[in-house]
Design a protein around this motif. Sequence first.
Motif, PDB file in Angstrom:
ATOM      1  N   MET A   1      73.065 -29.794 -39.111  1.00 55.33           N
ATOM      2  CA  MET A   1      71.742 -30.014 -40.169  1.00 55.33           C
ATOM      3  C   MET A   1      72.375 -29.678 -42.021  1.00 55.33           C
ATOM      4  O   MET A   1      73.302 -28.600 -42.203  1.00 55.33           O
ATOM      5  N   LYS A   2      72.075 -30.389 -43.040  1.00 56.61           N
ATOM      6  CA  LYS A   2      72.979 -30.157 -43.614  1.00 56.61           C
ATOM      7  C   LYS A   2      71.706 -30.347 -45.010  1.00 56.61           C
ATOM      8  O   LYS A   2      70.475 -31.263 -44.755  1.00 56.61           O
ATOM      9  N   CYS A   3      71.097 -29.717 -45.481  1.00 59.18           N
ATOM     10  CA  CYS A   3      69.625 -28.606 -46.478  1.00 59.18           C
ATOM     11  C   CYS A   3      70.370 -28.442 -47.981  1.00 59.18           C
ATOM     12  O   CYS A   3      71.488 -27.961 -48.037  1.00 59.18           O
ATOM     13  N   ASP A   4      69.511 -28.552 -48.522  1.00 54.23           N
ATOM     14  CA  ASP A   4      69.292 -28.391 -50.222  1.00 54.23           C
ATOM     15  C   ASP A   4      68.634 -26.814 -49.909  1.00 54.23           C
ATOM     16  O   ASP A   4      67.166 -26.707 -49.260  1.00 54.23           O
ATOM     17  N   VAL A   5      68.600 -25.776 -50.109  1.00 52.44           N
ATOM     18  CA  VAL A   5      68.058 -24.379 -50.352  1.00 52.44           C
ATOM     19  C   VAL A   5      67.509 -24.396 -51.829  1.00 52.44           C
ATOM     20  O   VAL A   5      68.563 -24.464 -52.957  1.00 52.44           O
ATOM     21  N   TYR A   6      65.808 -24.078 -52.421  1.00 48.84           N
ATOM     22  CA  TYR A   6      65.506 -23.958 -53.831  1.00 48.84           C
ATOM     23  C   TYR A   6      65.678 -22.359 -53.517  1.00 48.84           C
ATOM     24  O   TYR A   6      64.416 -22.034 -52.547  1.00 48.84           O
ATOM     25  N   LYS A   7      65.012 -22.309 -55.283  1.00 50.03           N
ATOM     26  CA  LYS A   7      64.829 -20.356 -55.497  1.00 50.03           C
ATOM     27  C   LYS A   7      63.667 -21.077 -56.005  1.00 50.03           C
ATOM     28  O   LYS A   7      63.958 -21.924 -57.179  1.00 50.03           O
ATOM     29  N   SER A   8      63.583 -20.315 -56.370  1.00 48.27           N
ATOM     30  CA  SER A   8      62.123 -20.038 -57.954  1.00 48.27           C
ATOM     31  C   SER A   8      61.773 -18.092 -58.119  1.00 48.27           C
ATOM     32  O   SER A   8      62.088 -17.586 -56.921  1.00 48.27           O
ATOM     33  N   ASP A   9      63.178 -18.110 -59.933  1.00 48.81           N
ATOM     34  CA  ASP A   9      62.158 -16.486 -60.469  1.00 48.81           C
ATOM     35  C   ASP A   9      61.232 -16.154 -60.087  1.00 48.81           C
ATOM     36  O   ASP A   9      61.117 -15.099 -60.472  1.00 48.81           O
ATOM     37  N   ALA A  10      60.146 -16.671 -60.363  1.00 47.05           N
ATOM     38  CA  ALA A  10      58.930 -16.189 -59.271  1.00 47.05           C
ATOM     39  C   ALA A  10      58.442 -15.576 -58.308  1.00 47.05           C
ATOM     40  O   ALA A  10      58.051 -14.573 -58.352  1.00 47.05           O
ATOM     41  N   MET A  11      58.964 -15.904 -57.937  1.00 42.62           N
ATOM     42  CA  MET A  11      59.059 -15.131 -56.082  1.00 42.62           C
ATOM     43  C   MET A  11      60.464 -14.750 -56.120  1.00 42.62           C
ATOM     44  O   MET A  11      61.226 -15.923 -54.975  1.00 42.62           O
ATOM     45  N   LYS A  12      60.830 -13.630 -56.322  1.00 41.59           N
ATOM     46  CA  LYS A  12      62.090 -13.120 -55.876  1.00 41.59           C
ATOM     47  C   LYS A  12      61.888 -13.414 -54.441  1.00 41.59           C
ATOM     48  O   LYS A  12      61.393 -12.386 -53.552  1.00 41.59           O
ATOM     49  N   GLY A  35      52.793 -20.405 -55.799  1.00 39.93           N
ATOM     50  CA  GLY A  35      53.321 -19.461 -56.439  1.00 39.93           C
ATOM     51  C   GLY A  35      54.926 -19.874 -57.235  1.00 39.93           C
ATOM     52  O   GLY A  35      55.974 -19.011 -57.795  1.00 39.93           O
ATOM     53  N   PHE A  36      55.304 -20.302 -55.924  1.00 40.13           N
ATOM     54  CA  PHE A  36      57.011 -20.787 -55.498  1.00 40.13           C
ATOM     55  C   PHE A  36      56.909 -22.023 -57.106  1.00 40.13           C
ATOM     56  O   PHE A  36      57.211 -23.272 -57.559  1.00 40.13           O
ATOM     57  N   ASN A  37      57.061 -21.593 -57.892  1.00 37.99           N
ATOM     58  CA  ASN A  37      56.806 -21.969 -59.391  1.00 37.99           C
ATOM     59  C   ASN A  37      58.342 -22.307 -60.208  1.00 37.99           C
ATOM     60  O   ASN A  37      59.112 -21.558 -60.359  1.00 37.99           O
ATOM     61  N   SER A  38      58.898 -23.341 -61.147  1.00 38.34           N
ATOM     62  CA  SER A  38      59.460 -23.528 -61.337  1.00 38.34           C
ATOM     63  C   SER A  38      61.111 -23.097 -60.502  1.00 38.34           C
ATOM     64  O   SER A  38      61.909 -22.862 -60.718  1.00 38.34           O
ATOM     65  N   PRO A  39      60.899 -24.575 -59.437  1.00 33.06           N
ATOM     66  CA  PRO A  39      62.042 -24.156 -58.373  1.00 33.06           C
ATOM     67  C   PRO A  39      63.488 -24.540 -58.896  1.00 33.06           C
ATOM     68  O   PRO A  39      63.049 -25.735 -59.840  1.00 33.06           O
ATOM     69  N   TYR A  40      64.397 -24.267 -58.730  1.00 32.69           N
ATOM     70  CA  TYR A  40      65.521 -24.783 -58.694  1.00 32.69           C
ATOM     71  C   TYR A  40      66.283 -25.269 -57.996  1.00 32.69           C
ATOM     72  O   TYR A  40      66.266 -23.936 -56.560  1.00 32.69           O
ATOM     73  N   ARG A  41      67.063 -25.879 -57.260  1.00 35.56           N
ATOM     74  CA  ARG A  41      68.378 -26.046 -56.482  1.00 35.56           C
ATOM     75  C   ARG A  41      69.489 -24.827 -56.416  1.00 35.56           C
ATOM     76  O   ARG A  41      69.813 -24.992 -57.781  1.00 35.56           O
ATOM     77  N   PHE A  42      69.340 -23.841 -55.308  1.00 39.01           N
ATOM     78  CA  PHE A  42      70.458 -22.902 -55.531  1.00 39.01           C
ATOM     79  C   PHE A  42      71.755 -23.262 -54.829  1.00 39.01           C
ATOM     80  O   PHE A  42      72.429 -23.388 -55.609  1.00 39.01           O
TER      81      PHE A  42
END
Length: 133
Positions: A1-12, A35-42
């Motif tokens: 499986m190929k996945c994009d992983v996202y993270k957010s500085d708002a939820m460490k 609360g998972f605000n301003s996510p970006y692709r990690f």
Amino acid sequence: MKCDVYKSDAMKGVYVFIKDGSPLEPFLLDDSLKGFNSPYRFKTIEFDDDSPLIAADPKIIKKSIEAKGFHIQKTEIKSSNVSGAGAAIGGGLLAASLGFGIFGAAVAAIGSAILANAANSDKDKSGGDSDES
């Protein structure tokens, strides 16, 4: 499986896995992602059921994505008690490597040991780790 992983500085320490190329926005409406605000692709990763992943089980991730379209992975890092002797050695070596000489190394070693013992004492008084994830 190929996945994009996202993270957010708002939820460490929280990562959201979705199928590669899928939009994240529809999943952000889920209550579990409040609360998972301003996510970006990690990053984008590819794995199978037997792939070794850090702090994650690929079978659980795959099952979660198939069931609801995304998977939330929370990482938790806890520190254990720091040995006063270990801290003293580390502090002394650091000071010596920075060129503070024998006297500076001794002062750093003593200070490090005192700080480690004080931190461990604070943990004991509070009933455990005071680290937040």
